[in-house]
Design a protein around this motif. Structure first.
Motif, PDB file in Angstrom:
ATOM      1  N   THR A  53       0.827  -1.198   0.000  1.00 20.33           N
ATOM      2  CA  THR A  53       0.000   0.000   0.000  1.00 20.33           C
ATOM      3  C   THR A  53       0.866   1.253   0.000  1.00 20.33           C
ATOM      4  OG1 THR A  53      -1.607  -1.251   1.312  1.00 20.33           O
ATOM      5  CG2 THR A  53      -1.955   1.107   1.129  1.00 20.33           C
ATOM      6  N   ILE A  54       1.920   1.256   0.819  1.00 21.18           N
ATOM      7  CA  ILE A  54       2.834   2.398   0.840  1.00 21.18           C
ATOM      8  C   ILE A  54       3.461   2.605  -0.529  1.00 21.18           C
ATOM      9  CG2 ILE A  54       5.023   3.233   1.798  1.00 21.18           C
ATOM     10  CD1 ILE A  54       4.270   1.785   4.413  1.00 21.18           C
ATOM     11  N   LEU A  55       3.872   1.505  -1.166  1.00 24.82           N
ATOM     12  CA  LEU A  55       4.529   1.614  -2.467  1.00 24.82           C
ATOM     13  C   LEU A  55       3.557   2.041  -3.563  1.00 24.82           C
ATOM     14  CD1 LEU A  55       6.979  -1.415  -2.311  1.00 24.82           C
ATOM     15  CD2 LEU A  55       7.475   1.012  -2.053  1.00 24.82           C
ATOM     16  N   PHE A  56       2.267   1.733  -3.419  1.00 24.70           N
ATOM     17  CA  PHE A  56       1.277   2.283  -4.345  1.00 24.70           C
ATOM     18  C   PHE A  56       1.268   3.803  -4.237  1.00 24.70           C
ATOM     19  CE2 PHE A  56      -0.645  -1.607  -5.781  1.00 24.70           C
ATOM     20  CZ  PHE A  56      -1.447  -1.240  -6.851  1.00 24.70           C
ATOM     21  N   GLY A  57       1.356   4.305  -3.007  1.00 19.13           N
ATOM     22  CA  GLY A  57       1.426   5.750  -2.821  1.00 19.13           C
ATOM     23  C   GLY A  57       2.677   6.337  -3.429  1.00 19.13           C
ATOM     24  N   VAL A  58       3.810   5.627  -3.308  1.00 19.59           N
ATOM     25  CA  VAL A  58       5.057   6.084  -3.929  1.00 19.59           C
ATOM     26  C   VAL A  58       4.890   6.164  -5.446  1.00 19.59           C
ATOM     27  CG1 VAL A  58       7.476   5.500  -4.336  1.00 19.59           C
ATOM     28  CG2 VAL A  58       6.490   5.193  -2.059  1.00 19.59           C
ATOM     29  N   PHE A 214       8.267   9.566  -0.333  1.00 22.63           N
ATOM     30  CA  PHE A 214       8.907   9.825  -1.621  1.00 22.63           C
ATOM     31  C   PHE A 214       9.364  11.281  -1.719  1.00 22.63           C
ATOM     32  CE2 PHE A 214       8.569  11.299  -6.034  1.00 22.63           C
ATOM     33  CZ  PHE A 214       9.519  10.482  -6.625  1.00 22.63           C
ATOM     34  N   ARG A 215       8.491  12.184  -1.334  1.00 22.52           N
ATOM     35  CA  ARG A 215       8.822  13.606  -1.429  1.00 22.52           C
ATOM     36  C   ARG A 215       9.917  13.998  -0.442  1.00 22.52           C
ATOM     37  NH1 ARG A 215       2.716  16.222  -2.153  1.00 22.52           N
ATOM     38  NH2 ARG A 215       2.492  15.646  -4.369  1.00 22.52           N
ATOM     39  N   ALA A 216      10.018  13.254   0.669  1.00 20.12           N
ATOM     40  CA  ALA A 216      11.068  13.538   1.655  1.00 20.12           C
ATOM     41  C   ALA A 216      12.425  12.996   1.223  1.00 20.12           C
ATOM     42  CB  ALA A 216      10.678  12.955   3.004  1.00 20.12           C
ATOM     43  N   GLY A 217      12.448  12.198   0.146  1.00 15.77           N
ATOM     44  CA  GLY A 217      13.698  11.640  -0.350  1.00 15.77           C
ATOM     45  C   GLY A 217      14.078  10.308   0.256  1.00 15.77           C
ATOM     46  N   ALA A 218      13.089   9.568   0.805  1.00 17.11           N
ATOM     47  CA  ALA A 218      13.385   8.302   1.475  1.00 17.11           C
ATOM     48  C   ALA A 218      13.931   7.246   0.531  1.00 17.11           C
ATOM     49  CB  ALA A 218      12.129   7.770   2.170  1.00 17.11           C
ATOM     50  N   PHE A 219      13.747   7.405  -0.770  1.00 25.08           N
ATOM     51  CA  PHE A 219      14.199   6.398  -1.730  1.00 25.08           C
ATOM     52  C   PHE A 219      15.338   6.911  -2.607  1.00 25.08           C
ATOM     53  CE2 PHE A 219       9.751   5.707  -0.690  1.00 25.08           C
ATOM     54  CZ  PHE A 219       9.780   4.400  -0.255  1.00 25.08           C
ATOM     55  N   GLN A 220      15.916   8.047  -2.232  1.00 21.83           N
ATOM     56  CA  GLN A 220      17.028   8.617  -2.996  1.00 21.83           C
ATOM     57  C   GLN A 220      18.349   7.984  -2.559  1.00 21.83           C
ATOM     58  OE1 GLN A 220      16.693  10.804  -5.593  1.00 21.83           O
ATOM     59  NE2 GLN A 220      14.527  10.389  -5.269  1.00 21.83           N
ATOM     60  N   GLY A 225      18.718  10.304   2.065  1.00 15.44           N
ATOM     61  CA  GLY A 225      17.893   9.115   1.889  1.00 15.44           C
ATOM     62  C   GLY A 225      18.332   7.983   2.798  1.00 15.44           C
ATOM     63  N   ARG A 226      19.654   7.788   2.910  1.00 17.16           N
ATOM     64  CA  ARG A 226      20.155   6.718   3.786  1.00 17.16           C
ATOM     65  C   ARG A 226      19.832   7.006   5.250  1.00 17.16           C
ATOM     66  NH1 ARG A 226      24.102   6.810  -0.308  1.00 17.16           N
ATOM     67  NH2 ARG A 226      25.326   8.437   0.722  1.00 17.16           N
ATOM     68  N   ARG A 227      19.863   8.274   5.626  1.00 13.20           N
ATOM     69  CA  ARG A 227      19.521   8.641   6.998  1.00 13.20           C
ATOM     70  C   ARG A 227      18.044   8.350   7.293  1.00 13.20           C
ATOM     71  NH1 ARG A 227      21.477  13.175   6.740  1.00 13.20           N
ATOM     72  NH2 ARG A 227      19.643  14.432   6.253  1.00 13.20           N
ATOM     73  N   ILE A 228      17.175   8.661   6.344  1.00 17.03           N
ATOM     74  CA  ILE A 228      15.747   8.383   6.524  1.00 17.03           C
ATOM     75  C   ILE A 228      15.500   6.891   6.621  1.00 17.03           C
ATOM     76  CG2 ILE A 228      13.470   8.524   5.422  1.00 17.03           C
ATOM     77  CD1 ILE A 228      14.348  11.173   4.197  1.00 17.03           C
ATOM     78  N   ARG A 229      16.189   6.112   5.798  1.00 13.14           N
ATOM     79  CA  ARG A 229      15.997   4.659   5.827  1.00 13.14           C
ATOM     80  C   ARG A 229      16.446   4.068   7.158  1.00 13.14           C
ATOM     81  NH1 ARG A 229      17.093   5.607   0.356  1.00 13.14           N
ATOM     82  NH2 ARG A 229      19.352   5.328   0.450  1.00 13.14           N
ATOM     83  N   ILE A 274      15.153  -3.131   4.361  1.00 15.03           N
ATOM     84  CA  ILE A 274      15.471  -3.512   2.978  1.00 15.03           C
ATOM     85  C   ILE A 274      16.316  -2.431   2.316  1.00 15.03           C
ATOM     86  CG2 ILE A 274      14.475  -3.946   0.693  1.00 15.03           C
ATOM     87  CD1 ILE A 274      12.077  -5.209   2.194  1.00 15.03           C
ATOM     88  N   GLY A 275      15.952  -1.175   2.568  1.00 16.13           N
ATOM     89  CA  GLY A 275      16.738  -0.066   2.010  1.00 16.13           C
ATOM     90  C   GLY A 275      18.167  -0.077   2.508  1.00 16.13           C
ATOM     91  N   MET A 276      18.363  -0.357   3.796  1.00 13.85           N
ATOM     92  CA  MET A 276      19.718  -0.402   4.355  1.00 13.85           C
ATOM     93  C   MET A 276      20.529  -1.542   3.756  1.00 13.85           C
ATOM     94  SD  MET A 276      18.912   0.434   8.376  1.00 13.85           S
ATOM     95  CE  MET A 276      20.621   0.080   8.857  1.00 13.85           C
ATOM     96  N   VAL A 277      19.864  -2.695   3.545  1.00 14.58           N
ATOM     97  CA  VAL A 277      20.563  -3.824   2.919  1.00 14.58           C
ATOM     98  C   VAL A 277      21.005  -3.454   1.510  1.00 14.58           C
ATOM     99  CG1 VAL A 277      20.284  -6.170   2.042  1.00 14.58           C
ATOM    100  CG2 VAL A 277      19.391  -5.570   4.301  1.00 14.58           C
ATOM    101  N   MET A 278      20.106  -2.813   0.751  1.00 13.51           N
ATOM    102  CA  MET A 278      20.457  -2.423  -0.618  1.00 13.51           C
ATOM    103  C   MET A 278      21.526  -1.336  -0.645  1.00 13.51           C
ATOM    104  SD  MET A 278      18.796  -4.521  -2.376  1.00 13.51           S
ATOM    105  CE  MET A 278      19.258  -3.845  -3.976  1.00 13.51           C
ATOM    106  N   ASP A 279      21.552  -0.480   0.373  1.00 12.42           N
ATOM    107  CA  ASP A 279      22.602   0.544   0.450  1.00 12.42           C
ATOM    108  C   ASP A 279      23.982  -0.085   0.559  1.00 12.42           C
ATOM    109  OD1 ASP A 279      20.908   2.712   0.271  1.00 12.42           O
ATOM    110  OD2 ASP A 279      20.620   2.890   2.432  1.00 12.42           O
TER     111      ASP A 279
END
Length: 369
Positions: A53-58, A214-220, A225-229, A274-279
């Motif tokens: 659901t969150i990713l649909f919003g993204v 997305f607008r906050a840069g959580a996926f940048q 972005g890494r700090r938000i993740r 997941i974001g931290m692992v991908m980082d």
């Protein structure tokens, strides 16, 4: 990981309304099989629904930004995308799976798409209000469930409304024909479509959360972005794990609170983790690439996973749900792993020859017209 238990349980899709989150193998909770089943189900229940659901919003935020850059009206063509999703979800509900999520997503997407044309203040107020409404609703419903259980109103009736699966539904999914199952979904559509109504405020909240992230840069791919993740992982896991554990230990009376209250918190932690692992993996390996193929064919894979589970578990196919009903939880987990393998390999092979998944291609062709 969530849906497979519904298909494997007695009474199939209708069995979920007996008060249990799908099948229960009946294994002793303290045995290795019982512990494995509890952990497996707790890891999944409501978490991936919330993540999706969150990713649909993204995705909605990405398309809104794209339309703005091109100077295109909004919601414009997105309205047709949402209507296609609703139609596809309706077909999926009738022909494959009663607990389809796409119909609810389509309705919420239309609302949130319109909200994106409103002021930031209006979006923030709606976001907070929907979150508050949902928390209050889940608290009241859980309290009502506890009161009913304490009064003995939750006793087993075997009628499909609590206490045990409906005998007729068990026979339908174990021995009935495909046309009978379709007719059953249509005749019980109001009840089987209850989840999107029950979780409507949560869906709006999570859609808008995805927009905000997305607008906050959580996926940048930058320091911000890494700090938000890291924060998402820390807060989501730190709060979500103990709250989900308490809700799971509370039993079926806390099912709503676990699935629609605690699970979204842990889903946020999952996203951050997941974001931290991908980082840390600067160059995605074969597994990440294969999972990305599933992401690019998400609509097709979503429908296919339920179709495969239906053919494996129901009497119209292999009938494993009735044949292996007393075999413990391991075969259900094995079925999940097998379906995952088919989806990952199938999506990877498909995209070697085609640009989009089959349902994604149909959607694009129709929207062009």
């Amino acid at each position: 990981m969530s849906n497979v238990w519904i298909f494997a349980g007695p009474g199939g899709e209708w069995g979920l309304l007996s008060g249990d989150a799908g099948a229960s193998s009946g294994a002793d909770a303290s045995s290795p099989a019982g512990i494995a089943e509890t952990v497996f189900r707790s890891l999944a229940n409501g978490k991936f629904l919330s993540m999706l659901t969150i990713l649909f919003g993204v995705g909605l935020a990405i398309q809104f930004r794209s339309a703005a850059k091109r100077g295109q009206p909004w919601p414009g063509r997105y309205t047709w995308r949402a209507l296609f999703l609703f139609a596809e979800g309706t077909v999926h509900f009738v022909l494959v799976f009663a607990w389809d999520v796409l119909m609810g997503y389509a309705v919420v997407a239309l609302l949130v798409a319109w909200l994106l044309t409103r002021s930031a203040w209006a979006q923030r107020v709606t976001w907070i209000a929907m979150g508050a409404v949902h928390v209050l609703a889940m608290a009241l419903l859980t309290a009502a469930t506890l009161l009913a259980s304490g009064d003995g109103a939750g006793g087993g009736t075997g009628d499909g409304t609590g206490g045990g699966p409906d005998a007729d539904a068990v026979a339908l999914y174990a021995e009935g024909g495909y046309a009978d199952q379709v007719a059953f979904r249509l005749s019980h559509a109001m009840v089987l479509r209850a989840e999107p109504v029950l979780s409507f405020a949560l869906l709006v909240f999570l859609f808008l959360l995805g927009v905000r992230l997305f607008r906050a840069g959580a996926f940048q791919d930058d320091a911000a972005g890494r700090r938000i993740r890291r924060r998402l992982a820390g807060w989501g896991l730190g709060i979500g794990i103990p709250v989900n554990a308490l809700a799971a230990l509370g039993g079926s009376d806390f099912f709503l609170l676990e699935r629609y209250g605690a699970a979204p918190v842990l889903a946020i932690g999952y996203l951050g983790l997941i974001g931290m692992v991908m980082d840390r993996r600067r160059h995605p390996g074969p597994l990440a690439s294969a999972l990305a193929s599933v992401g690019r064919t998400a609509l097709s894979c979503y429908v296919l996973q339920n179709l495969l589970a239906m053919l494996a578990c129901y009497g119209i196919g292999l009938g494993l749900a009735s044949r292996w009903a007393d075999s413990g939880p391991w075969w259900v987990m094995g079925l999940w792993a097998a379906i995952c393998l088919v989806l990952v390999m199938g999506a990877s092979l498909w995209l070697r020859r085609f640009e989009h998944g089959p349902l994604e291609s149909i959607q694009k062709r129709l929207l062009r017209r």
